[in-house]
Scaffold this motif. Sequence first.
Motif, PDB file in Angstrom:
ATOM      1  N   GLY A   1      56.943  63.434  16.282  1.00 27.93           N
ATOM      2  CA  GLY A   1      57.004  62.607  14.943  1.00 27.93           C
ATOM      3  C   GLY A   1      55.779  62.374  14.304  1.00 27.93           C
ATOM      4  O   GLY A   1      55.129  62.900  14.211  1.00 27.93           O
ATOM      5  N   VAL A   2      55.868  61.041  13.902  1.00 23.81           N
ATOM      6  CA  VAL A   2      54.789  60.444  13.110  1.00 23.81           C
ATOM      7  C   VAL A   2      53.661  60.400  13.693  1.00 23.81           C
ATOM      8  O   VAL A   2      52.510  60.723  13.452  1.00 23.81           O
ATOM      9  CB  VAL A   2      55.263  59.010  12.289  1.00 23.81           C
ATOM     10  N   ASP A   3      53.638  59.875  14.972  1.00 23.22           N
ATOM     11  CA  ASP A   3      52.405  59.838  15.906  1.00 23.22           C
ATOM     12  C   ASP A   3      51.861  61.053  16.233  1.00 23.22           C
ATOM     13  O   ASP A   3      50.599  61.112  15.948  1.00 23.22           O
ATOM     14  CB  ASP A   3      52.891  59.371  17.420  1.00 23.22           C
ATOM     15  N   ARG A   4      52.607  62.081  16.227  1.00 17.16           N
ATOM     16  CA  ARG A   4      51.888  63.545  16.394  1.00 17.16           C
ATOM     17  C   ARG A   4      51.452  63.791  15.024  1.00 17.16           C
ATOM     18  O   ARG A   4      50.170  64.311  15.096  1.00 17.16           O
ATOM     19  CB  ARG A   4      53.084  64.492  16.809  1.00 17.16           C
ATOM     20  N   LEU A   5      51.743  63.627  14.080  1.00 21.52           N
ATOM     21  CA  LEU A   5      51.550  63.999  12.677  1.00 21.52           C
ATOM     22  C   LEU A   5      50.184  63.197  12.477  1.00 21.52           C
ATOM     23  O   LEU A   5      49.129  63.918  11.964  1.00 21.52           O
ATOM     24  CB  LEU A   5      52.360  63.434  11.852  1.00 21.52           C
ATOM     25  N   LYS A   6      49.981  61.968  12.714  1.00 18.07           N
ATOM     26  CA  LYS A   6      48.974  61.074  12.511  1.00 18.07           C
ATOM     27  C   LYS A   6      47.559  61.717  13.541  1.00 18.07           C
ATOM     28  O   LYS A   6      46.493  61.758  13.107  1.00 18.07           O
ATOM     29  CB  LYS A   6      49.183  59.750  13.038  1.00 18.07           C
ATOM     30  N   ARG A   7      47.947  62.145  14.740  1.00 19.39           N
ATOM     31  CA  ARG A   7      46.947  62.756  15.651  1.00 19.39           C
ATOM     32  C   ARG A   7      46.567  64.013  14.988  1.00 19.39           C
ATOM     33  O   ARG A   7      45.408  64.454  15.047  1.00 19.39           O
ATOM     34  CB  ARG A   7      47.626  62.976  16.794  1.00 19.39           C
ATOM     35  N   THR A   8      47.338  64.913  14.558  1.00 13.68           N
ATOM     36  CA  THR A   8      47.126  66.333  14.241  1.00 13.68           C
ATOM     37  C   THR A   8      46.460  66.572  12.795  1.00 13.68           C
ATOM     38  O   THR A   8      45.488  67.316  12.490  1.00 13.68           O
ATOM     39  CB  THR A   8      48.309  67.302  14.330  1.00 13.68           C
ATOM     40  N   THR A   9      47.088  65.590  12.013  1.00 12.91           N
ATOM     41  CA  THR A   9      46.730  65.571  10.562  1.00 12.91           C
ATOM     42  C   THR A   9      45.255  64.800  10.307  1.00 12.91           C
ATOM     43  O   THR A   9      44.480  65.030   9.537  1.00 12.91           O
ATOM     44  CB  THR A   9      47.779  65.602   9.386  1.00 12.91           C
ATOM     45  N   GLY A  10      45.363  63.777  11.126  1.00  7.37           N
ATOM     46  CA  GLY A  10      44.291  62.518  10.646  1.00  7.37           C
ATOM     47  C   GLY A  10      44.782  61.321   9.834  1.00  7.37           C
ATOM     48  O   GLY A  10      45.510  61.859   8.459  1.00  7.37           O
TER      49      GLY A  10
ATOM     50  N   LEU B   1      54.491  56.759   1.905  1.00  8.05           N
ATOM     51  CA  LEU B   1      55.422  56.728   0.675  1.00  8.05           C
ATOM     52  C   LEU B   1      56.760  56.484   0.971  1.00  8.05           C
ATOM     53  O   LEU B   1      57.196  56.665   2.421  1.00  8.05           O
ATOM     54  CB  LEU B   1      55.175  57.636  -0.259  1.00  8.05           C
ATOM     55  N   GLN B   2      57.770  56.096   0.346  1.00  5.57           N
ATOM     56  CA  GLN B   2      59.111  56.141   0.430  1.00  5.57           C
ATOM     57  C   GLN B   2      59.794  57.362  -0.349  1.00  5.57           C
ATOM     58  O   GLN B   2      59.506  57.235  -1.511  1.00  5.57           O
ATOM     59  CB  GLN B   2      59.796  54.820   0.084  1.00  5.57           C
ATOM     60  N   VAL B   3      60.659  57.733   0.389  1.00  7.06           N
ATOM     61  CA  VAL B   3      61.556  58.985  -0.385  1.00  7.06           C
ATOM     62  C   VAL B   3      62.916  58.792  -0.037  1.00  7.06           C
ATOM     63  O   VAL B   3      63.346  58.962   1.189  1.00  7.06           O
ATOM     64  CB  VAL B   3      61.021  60.527   0.262  1.00  7.06           C
ATOM     65  N   ALA B   4      63.344  58.533  -1.184  1.00  3.93           N
ATOM     66  CA  ALA B   4      65.188  58.373  -1.107  1.00  3.93           C
ATOM     67  C   ALA B   4      65.286  57.359   0.090  1.00  3.93           C
ATOM     68  O   ALA B   4      66.277  57.345   0.733  1.00  3.93           O
ATOM     69  CB  ALA B   4      65.759  59.502  -0.928  1.00  3.93           C
ATOM     70  N   GLY B   5      64.454  56.471   0.426  1.00  5.27           N
ATOM     71  CA  GLY B   5      64.651  55.419   1.317  1.00  5.27           C
ATOM     72  C   GLY B   5      64.146  55.778   2.656  1.00  5.27           C
ATOM     73  O   GLY B   5      64.061  54.822   3.619  1.00  5.27           O
ATOM     74  N   TYR B   6      63.766  56.912   2.750  1.00  7.88           N
ATOM     75  CA  TYR B   6      63.137  57.572   4.106  1.00  7.88           C
ATOM     76  C   TYR B   6      61.455  56.969   3.918  1.00  7.88           C
ATOM     77  O   TYR B   6      61.024  57.339   3.062  1.00  7.88           O
ATOM     78  CB  TYR B   6      63.250  59.014   4.438  1.00  7.88           C
ATOM     79  N   PRO B   7      60.918  56.694   5.328  1.00  5.67           N
ATOM     80  CA  PRO B   7      59.588  56.624   5.344  1.00  5.67           C
ATOM     81  C   PRO B   7      59.017  57.904   5.178  1.00  5.67           C
ATOM     82  O   PRO B   7      59.677  59.009   5.781  1.00  5.67           O
ATOM     83  CB  PRO B   7      59.267  55.849   6.787  1.00  5.67           C
ATOM     84  N   ALA B   8      57.798  58.058   4.660  1.00  7.24           N
ATOM     85  CA  ALA B   8      57.259  59.365   4.421  1.00  7.24           C
ATOM     86  C   ALA B   8      55.622  59.496   4.375  1.00  7.24           C
ATOM     87  O   ALA B   8      55.198  58.427   3.989  1.00  7.24           O
ATOM     88  CB  ALA B   8      57.833  60.163   3.301  1.00  7.24           C
ATOM     89  N   TYR B   9      55.209  60.522   4.490  1.00  5.44           N
ATOM     90  CA  TYR B   9      53.679  60.663   4.576  1.00  5.44           C
ATOM     91  C   TYR B   9      53.294  61.973   3.608  1.00  5.44           C
ATOM     92  O   TYR B   9      53.951  63.092   3.932  1.00  5.44           O
ATOM     93  CB  TYR B   9      53.028  60.731   5.688  1.00  5.44           C
ATOM     94  N   LEU B  10      52.365  61.741   2.768  1.00  2.00           N
ATOM     95  CA  LEU B  10      51.831  62.729   1.674  1.00  2.00           C
ATOM     96  C   LEU B  10      50.463  63.077   2.149  1.00  2.00           C
ATOM     97  O   LEU B  10      49.728  62.186   2.435  1.00  2.00           O
ATOM     98  CB  LEU B  10      52.040  62.424   0.282  1.00  2.00           C
ATOM     99  N   THR B  11      50.041  64.473   2.059  1.00  2.75           N
ATOM    100  CA  THR B  11      48.865  64.985   2.290  1.00  2.75           C
ATOM    101  C   THR B  11      48.661  66.209   1.637  1.00  2.75           C
ATOM    102  O   THR B  11      49.683  66.964   1.147  1.00  2.75           O
ATOM    103  CB  THR B  11      48.735  65.250   3.704  1.00  2.75           C
TER     104      THR B  11
ATOM    105  N   HIS C   1      64.170  61.428  11.948  1.00  4.13           N
ATOM    106  CA  HIS C   1      64.779  61.276  13.193  1.00  4.13           C
ATOM    107  C   HIS C   1      63.710  60.973  14.048  1.00  4.13           C
ATOM    108  O   HIS C   1      62.606  61.473  13.998  1.00  4.13           O
ATOM    109  CB  HIS C   1      65.418  62.583  13.619  1.00  4.13           C
ATOM    110  N   GLU C   2      63.989  60.213  15.104  1.00  2.00           N
ATOM    111  CA  GLU C   2      62.867  59.913  16.149  1.00  2.00           C
ATOM    112  C   GLU C   2      62.266  61.277  16.718  1.00  2.00           C
ATOM    113  O   GLU C   2      63.060  61.944  17.433  1.00  2.00           O
ATOM    114  CB  GLU C   2      63.453  59.100  17.233  1.00  2.00           C
ATOM    115  N   GLY C   3      61.269  61.473  16.738  1.00  2.00           N
ATOM    116  CA  GLY C   3      60.338  62.722  17.087  1.00  2.00           C
ATOM    117  C   GLY C   3      60.484  63.886  16.503  1.00  2.00           C
ATOM    118  O   GLY C   3      60.084  64.865  16.749  1.00  2.00           O
TER     119      GLY C   3
END
Length: 197
Positions: free
Chosen positions: A112-121, A128-138, A156-158
Amino acid sequence: MRRLAVPFLLAAVLAGCSTPTPGKPSASDQTGSAPATGTSAGTAPVNRPKSVDLLTLDPCSLITPEKKAALGLRKVEPGTPLPVYGEGSKRCNGVYAEIKYLADIHTLVNGGVDRLKRTTGESKLTSLQVAGYPAYLTQREAPGGAPVCEVYIDAHEGQLLLVDAGGMFSEKSATPEGACTQAKALAEAVATELATK
């Protein structure tokens, strides 16, 4: 004697906490099994309109005929999933009527998000928020220099739902801003539909 016993006891307790159990992945190498805590970053509960297990989701089902027409997509069809996104991941390809951009929807089921932050930086991600969901743009460049904008939705978790739009390789008029406009609109449509699953 008592002074020596305390450090040895403390060392034994710490060793028991940090030694991985044989056959069980450690937190740093988990690939898809998610704790039932409802926390994506491991600290606070994640507020989602609805948590959807992406292993059971067909990403093409998120583009209804109405959304397809509204987004200007000419074609939406299943694509070949990328192994890097985990066993059981799926892909949906989209082609815009104005063939300047292409779109993809991927289900990422191996982190999930933890892995994304490690792999993308983390510094390369914009929250950002997308239709109420937490989201990340790169943003990035595809081979050949075509601009690509990616929106990762914390579905979803993970697990993450990746929505991206990128310029055609031979299309010189495609811009990073244009790619992000397409990606954000597609992500909003997809996340709105995701919440109904």
